[in-house]
Design a protein around this motif. Structure first.
Motif, PDB file in Angstrom:
ATOM      1  N   THR A  91      49.799  30.350  32.090  1.00 23.78           N
ATOM      2  CA  THR A  91      48.921  31.412  32.586  1.00 23.78           C
ATOM      3  C   THR A  91      49.186  31.723  34.060  1.00 23.78           C
ATOM      4  OG1 THR A  91      47.180  29.844  33.239  1.00 23.78           O
ATOM      5  CG2 THR A  91      47.105  30.722  30.972  1.00 23.78           C
ATOM      6  N   GLU A 111      46.889  38.794  32.754  1.00 23.51           N
ATOM      7  CA  GLU A 111      47.455  37.855  31.780  1.00 23.51           C
ATOM      8  C   GLU A 111      48.310  36.765  32.420  1.00 23.51           C
ATOM      9  OE1 GLU A 111      48.620  40.037  27.854  1.00 23.51           O
ATOM     10  OE2 GLU A 111      49.056  41.412  29.524  1.00 23.51           O
ATOM     11  N   ARG A 147      42.765  34.201  31.028  1.00 23.67           N
ATOM     12  CA  ARG A 147      41.980  34.772  29.930  1.00 23.67           C
ATOM     13  C   ARG A 147      41.591  33.723  28.897  1.00 23.67           C
ATOM     14  NH1 ARG A 147      44.540  40.652  28.148  1.00 23.67           N
ATOM     15  NH2 ARG A 147      43.696  41.864  29.902  1.00 23.67           N
TER      16      ARG A 147
END
Length: 372
Positions: free
Chosen positions: A273, A300, A371
């Motif tokens: 991430t 993202e 996320r």
């Protein structure tokens, strides 16, 4: 009968002086110390010299007389084009040029290249045929034969960035280990636990791809080693196992290799991430790859860089800002002082200067909470 044109003899300093009825010192001053002559006399001397084909004092003879060449060498173990393409290097060289203002000193770039198989004889030959008053060794690997060749010249030397552990030579740099830690903390504070690292080379021997943590601690390129270890130790203090953090390197630091490094890291670790990069150039490669694959940054994928070059700051990259231009200026001033002392037969300082410059983290816009 054909007529053969006899060669014309080029004028000399002595012949120009005789033609004008002035001393040879006066002619020399027209070139080297113009402030000591009236404008009219200097114009008259230069006009006569041009008419007689005298190009001015021989710089080689001048260097023998004054004991200085009038040039500072910058040894960099990259291709010459790197000095003009890598923005951090451009800023560094601009700082060195700034330091030389008013000193009648030129910069001579000595590109040793990134090859890991340079033999000692070639390094000695390349360094020895460079006419300079001293060297700034800019970011060179520990044990590089060019560094040994520079030291053997017995000219003034200043090391910039690396090697960091040569204590008998002056040094200018930053604390790379500490400097990268705010970037690592920023990723942790945002909630990231699946983090990868992109780095440029850490060894003289070419090694592209995933690098083991044992190889990191033994790296001969201290700048990248310190940055990666600074990040890994910060992550470890937060409970992340170092072996869970992949580190991918590339030997050549350019756009193509940065893009390929980003591709390798993310395709081999699709669950990441966040990516911490040890240079802005690597971060640009990661951002290009994310754009190519439709990965939203930072929604993202969070990305950090290191260097603080203009385009990185302009585009909001979260990055560590180091004073590249000030670093070049400090190295240049330090070397010029050593050269001046040598010309005047003054001994060098018993304790070599060591200047560590400050850095700061620019939060930017490329970090967000993961996320998932």
């Amino acid at each position: 009968m054909s007529m053969v044109k006899r060669p014309q003899h080029r004028g000399t300093l002595a012949s120009v002086a005789a033609e004008l009825g002035v001393s040879r010192t006066t002619v020399s001053n027209a070139y080297n110390r113009p402030e000591q002559l009236s404008a009219a006399l200097r114009t008259r001397i230069l006009a006569a010299a041009e008419k007689m084909g005298y190009p001015g004092p021989d710089p080689t003879a001048r260097s023998l007389r004054t004991r200085r060449v009038g040039a500072l060498g910058v040894l960099l173990t990259e291709h010459l084009s790197y000095a003009f393409e890598d923005l951090a290097s451009v800023d560094f060289l601009a700082g060195m040029a700034e330091a030389s203002y008013g000193s009648d000193t030129a910069l001579t770039l000595v590109p040793a290249g990134p090859s890991s198989d340079t033999d000692e004889a070639r390094a000695i030959r390349q360094v020895n045929q460079t006419a300079v008053d001293g060297f700034v060794v800019y970011s060179v690997a520990e044990g590089d034969p060019h560094l040994a060749a520079v030291r053997a010249r017995r000219l003034p030397v200043v090391i910039c960035d690396q090697p960091t552990d040569i204590r008998d030579l002056p040094f200018v740099g930053i604390d790379d280990y500490a400097a990268i830690q705010p970037a690592a903390h920023a990723l942790l504070a945002a909630g990231h636990r699946r983090i990868g690292i992109l780095s440029i080379r850490m060894h003289r021997l070419r090694s592209d791809g995933l690098i083991s943590h044992d190889n990191i601690r033994d790296a001969s390129l201290h700048v990248q080693r310190s940055r990666v270890l600074g990040a890994l130790d910060t992550f470890a203090a937060a409970g992340l196992a170092p072996e869970s953090i992949p580190v991918v390197t590339r030997h050549i630091n350019d756009r193509t290799n940065s893009l390929e490094a980003a591709r390798e890291l993310l395709e081999s670790n699709p669950d990441l991430t966040a990516v911490l990069c040890t240079t802005d150039s690597m971060a640009f490669g990661m951002l290009d790859y994310a754009r190519e694959k439709g990965i939203s940054v930072p929604a993202e994928l969070s990305v950090t860089g290191f260097d603080g070059v203009g385009p990185a700051l302009d585009h909001g990259l979260s990055t560590v800002v180091q004073p590249n231009r000030a670093k070049g200026a400090a190295a240049g001033r330090m070397l010029l002082e050593l050269v001046e002392a040598r010309v005047n037969d003054q001994p060098p300082p018993q304790t070599p200067a060591r200047e560590i410059l400050a850095t700061h983290f620019q939060a930017g816009q490329t970090i967000a909470a993961p996320r998932h």
